[in-house]
Design an enzyme around this catalytic site. Structure first.
Site, PDB file in Angstrom:
ATOM      1  N   HIS A   1      -8.300  -4.770  -1.193  1.00 12.75           N
ATOM      2  CA  HIS A   1      -7.027  -4.200  -0.746  1.00 12.75           C
ATOM      3  C   HIS A   1      -6.252  -5.177   0.126  1.00 12.75           C
ATOM      4  CE1 HIS A   1      -4.289  -0.877  -0.179  1.00 12.75           C
ATOM      5  NE2 HIS A   1      -4.370  -0.988   1.135  1.00 12.75           N
TER       6      HIS A   1
ATOM      7  N   ASP B   1      -9.693  -3.562  -5.649  1.00  9.44           N
ATOM      8  CA  ASP B   1      -9.147  -2.705  -4.595  1.00  9.44           C
ATOM      9  C   ASP B   1      -9.622  -1.269  -4.817  1.00  9.44           C
ATOM     10  OD1 ASP B   1      -7.624  -1.334  -2.735  1.00  9.44           O
ATOM     11  OD2 ASP B   1      -5.748  -2.321  -3.257  1.00  9.44           O
TER      12      ASP B   1
ATOM     13  N   SER C   1       0.854  -1.188   0.000  1.00  6.75           N
ATOM     14  CA  SER C   1       0.000   0.000   0.000  1.00  6.75           C
ATOM     15  C   SER C   1       0.895   1.246   0.000  1.00  6.75           C
ATOM     16  CB  SER C   1      -0.944  -0.038   1.191  1.00  6.75           C
ATOM     17  OG  SER C   1      -1.978   0.894   1.043  1.00  6.75           O
TER      18      SER C   1
END
Length: 744
Positions: free
Chosen positions: A701, A669, A583
């Site tokens: 995600h 995501d 991320s």
């Protein structure tokens, strides 16, 4: 034999901001409904599969190692809520957990702290068998049937124990369908609510459900009240936040006395409350928002008077806690926990008989408790730091915190603690008597002994002289550079293979914690390390402030300094080190790949935020506006635009030798769109980089759902990592050397 990598068409799209024109040849990949895009992603997956086909036996071995160490059929520790003990069960062969409950003994109203009512049922010798009187309230395996992805976002029980409220996501986009079920009859109500955010809940009466919905950019912006058994079209909007930089959420205080709505940006927050006895009333603000002031409020009763305990950062960068009367929240405030630089206050929890204070010092989370025996005033509250009853603590990296404490009247406090080598342990702390009872230690099968492993804290020196903490763990006897051994000739020990992990954003702290999959690395002689870089929260608010907006590049240079320190210390070498981050940590990976590719043999980037400039320039995308406080506003600020452009991974790919790169993403995501790593990999290949993209077509995600699917996904990544380190043929070492285990 591997197939050739996909060659993405170059279709120029230009954009101009602040006099700067950029040509983007891969922006066409953003349309996830396009068959051309989907075909390209499928081609990337086919290429990834062909490139890693030779690692299939290793992947299978790693999955087998994870399974062999995991107690697949297991039962969680029951938690009391109301008249029931609630717990989860897992069953060998099933992907998802099963939520259950058994009736609890009544609480004596004349002695609500009687331990008999608060001692959970003892663990069963055979966790495959149900407890006596067990009721299954939700079997996620049943709910997931027919879906490739399944996730629960809400799980709430009405106070009388009759109704279950749960939210289901079957796409991975974190948008949940709310359902209500009668636990007595098994009937599921017709009033299904779609498109909600997580965190819905019943009011005290069980007649109403409060939930949040999102705007067109998928920002939670509105709170609604639903009357159980009615058409959701008639739901009442109780709160709306028009400012695009704020997110909204709602809940109840532990005391049950108030309903709470929180509206917050990255740097400012505001809390609204409503007496729970009047659920159809109007919410009232506690403190009006003030730019740059963050706060939250906890209801407490001290010496018979109701207070809001407010944790805030006004003139207190590492936060302080004050108390204001519920009936006069904007009146004079009394200090409960004074501001202390370097001690980051992370929150305060109130119970009928005690208060709990979570904080962070020296890079590790800690917990303290204050007893409320009835005679205390705000001025006389004193805190005792909690120390776990049994733990190895050999490397000083133990993390501790309160875990799963829903009941206002409970006389005990559940705490959890773990480290790199200490499996997660949960204990019950009797606040009045001051003693602990260990309830459960994470089972690790196969003869695991924490004494066979070692952990420690090291420090690197950043370019500006700042000391950067690094946490390390390794298996004893396999890492001479850390065990202190030298060769027979007296030369320095050979450098070891090492994985260096980093994140460094949003004030999130990457605390040392135990991991069963990680043992597959450690047992092959790989050192695992976390670089606690600026932008995280490990060392207080200043640590975060010095790694965001105009100081963001500190995050990257701190990570590079950590890698160089480990190389200079002889722990590892550039051809023996792989970096990993996900991320916002994937942004870190992309940045260091551009800035210091010579330091790493490989880079593993999970759902990586590698095209931040494109994303943050578009306010219609999820998260964009609220992100401006974290990264800067490149749409309206030329300096912010040029600063982000200077480090954005996709913008800065250039002709140079890159380490091997594996990027993992998910089609659905909504936090970091798949298009970012897809574009990044295409651009990397233009300059000759060995880059692989894996795109999960049914995931979000957090990756795939289901524990076996998650194990398989992680095993693929670990197999690739071991291959980069030249250990694809290495087998896990024998069991750890005989050592005293820390099992309670």
């Amino acid at each position: 034999m591997s197939i050739p990598p996909p060659v993405a068409p170059r279709i120029p799209v230009t954009r101009t901001h602040h006099g700067d024109t950029v040509t983007d040849n891969y922006e066409w990949m953003r349309d996830k409904t396009s068959e051309r895009v989907l075909d390209h992603l499928r081609a990337e997956n086919a290429y990834a599969e062909s490139r890693m086909q030779h690692l299939e036996p290793l992947r299978e071995r790693i999955v087998g190692e994870i399974r062999s160490r995991t107690q697949e059929t297991d039962m969680g520790i029951p938690v009391r809520e109301g008249d029931w003990w609630y717990y989860g069960r897992t069953v060998e062969g099933l992907q998802y957990g099963i939520q259950c409950r058994v009736a609890a003994a009544p609480v004596n109203p004349d002695d609500p702290s009687d331990p008999a009512a608060w001692t959970p049922p003892p663990p069963l010798k055979d966790p495959s068998q149900p407890r006596e009187g067990e009721q299954v309230i939700l079997d996620a395996n049943v709910e997931a049937e027919g879906h490739d992805f399944f996730s629960l976002g809400t799980f709430d029980i009405s106070d009388d124990g009759r109704y279950l409220l749960f939210g289901v996501d079957t796409e991975g986009d974190e948008r949940y369908t709310l359902r209500i079920r009668d636990l007595q009859t098994g009937e599921q109500f017709a009033d299904e609510i779609t498109g909600t955010a997580g965190g819905a809940f019943f009011d005290a009466s069980g007649r109403y459900v409060f939930y949040s919905t999102v705007d067109e950019s998928w920002r939670p912006d509105t709170v609604w009240r639903h009357t159980v058994g009615t058409d959701p079209a008639d739901d009442v909007r109780v709160f709306h936040e028009p400012d695009d930089s704020y997110w909204v959420g709602a809940g109840r205080t532990r005391s049950g006395r108030y309903l709470v709505i929180g509206a917050s940006s990255s740097v400012t927050s505001e809390t609204w409350v409503l007496d729970a006895s009047e659920p159809t009333g109007e919410f009232q603000v506690i403190w009006p928002r003030r730019q740059g002031v963050e706060y939250d409020a906890e209801h407490a009763v001290v010496a018979g008077r109701d207070y809001w305990l407010i944790t805030h950062n006004h003139e207190a960068p590492d936060f302080t806690v004050v108390a204001v009367p519920v009936d006069e929240p904007r009146g004079p405030a009394q200090t409960v926990i004074a501001h202390e630089e370097g001690r980051r206050v992370e929150g305060i929890d109130a119970f009928a008989r005690f208060l709990v204070f979570d904080y962070r010092r020296d890079g590790l989370p800690k917990t303290a408790v204050a007893r409320l025996d009835g005679g205390e005033t705000l001025e006389s509250i004193s805190w005792d730091e909690l120390v776990p009853p049994t733990s190895s603590g050999r490397g000083g990296l133990l993390s501790i915190g309160a875990r799963g404490n829903p009941e206002w009247q409970q006389p005990t406090l559940r705490i959890g603690y773990t480290s790199f080598i200490e499996p997660a342990t949960v204990a019950s702390y009797d606040v009045a008597a001051g003693f602990y009872t260990v309830l459960k230690r994470q089972p690790v099968l196969g003869g695991y002994a924490s004494g066979g492993y070692a952990e420690k804290r090291d420090w690197a020196i950043a370019d500006d002289g700042t000391r950067i903490p690094i946490s390390l763990v390794w298996k004893k006897g396999l890492v001479p550079s850390l065990d202190g051994a030298e060769s027979a000739e007296g030369a320095a020990a050979e450098p070891s293979p090492l994985e260096l992990y980093g994140y460094g954003s949003y004030e999130a702290s990457m605390d040392p914690g135990f991991s069963i999959p990680r043992l597959s690395l450690l047992d092959r002689g790989v050192v695992f390390a976390i670089a606690h870089v600026r932008g995280g929260g490990e060392l207080g608010r200043a640590w975060y402030e010095n790694g965001k907006t105009t100081t963001k590049t500190n995050t990257f240079t701190d990570f590079i300094a950590s890698a160089r320190h480990l190389i200079d210390a002889g722990v590892t070498a550039p051809d023996r080190m792989v970096a990993e981050g996900g991320s916002a940590g994937g942004l870190l990976m992309g940045a260091v790949a551009n800035m210091a590719p010579e330091l790493f043999a490989g880079i593993l980037a999970d759902v990586p935020f590698v095209d931040p400039l494109t994303s943050i320039l578009d306010p219609s995308l999820p998260l964009t506006v609220i992100e401006w406080d974290e990264w800067g506003n490149p749409l309206h600020d030329a300096d912010a635009y040029h600063y982000i452009k200077s480090y954005a991974p996709y913008e800065n790919v250039r002709e140079q030798a890159y380490p091997r790169i594996l990027a993992v993403t998910s089609l659905n995501d909504t936090r970091v769109l798949y298009v970012e790593p897809a574009k990044w990999v295409a651009r990397l290949r233009e300059v000759g980089a060995d880059a692989i993209l894996r795109c999960e077509m049914e995931a979000g995600h957090g990756g795939v759902s289901g524990r076996y699917s998650a194990w398989n996904q992680r095993a693929i990544e670990l197999a690739w990592l071991l291959d980069v380190l030249g250990l694809a043929d290495a087998t896990a070492s024998a069991d750890a050397p005989a050592a005293a285990d820390a099992t309670p």
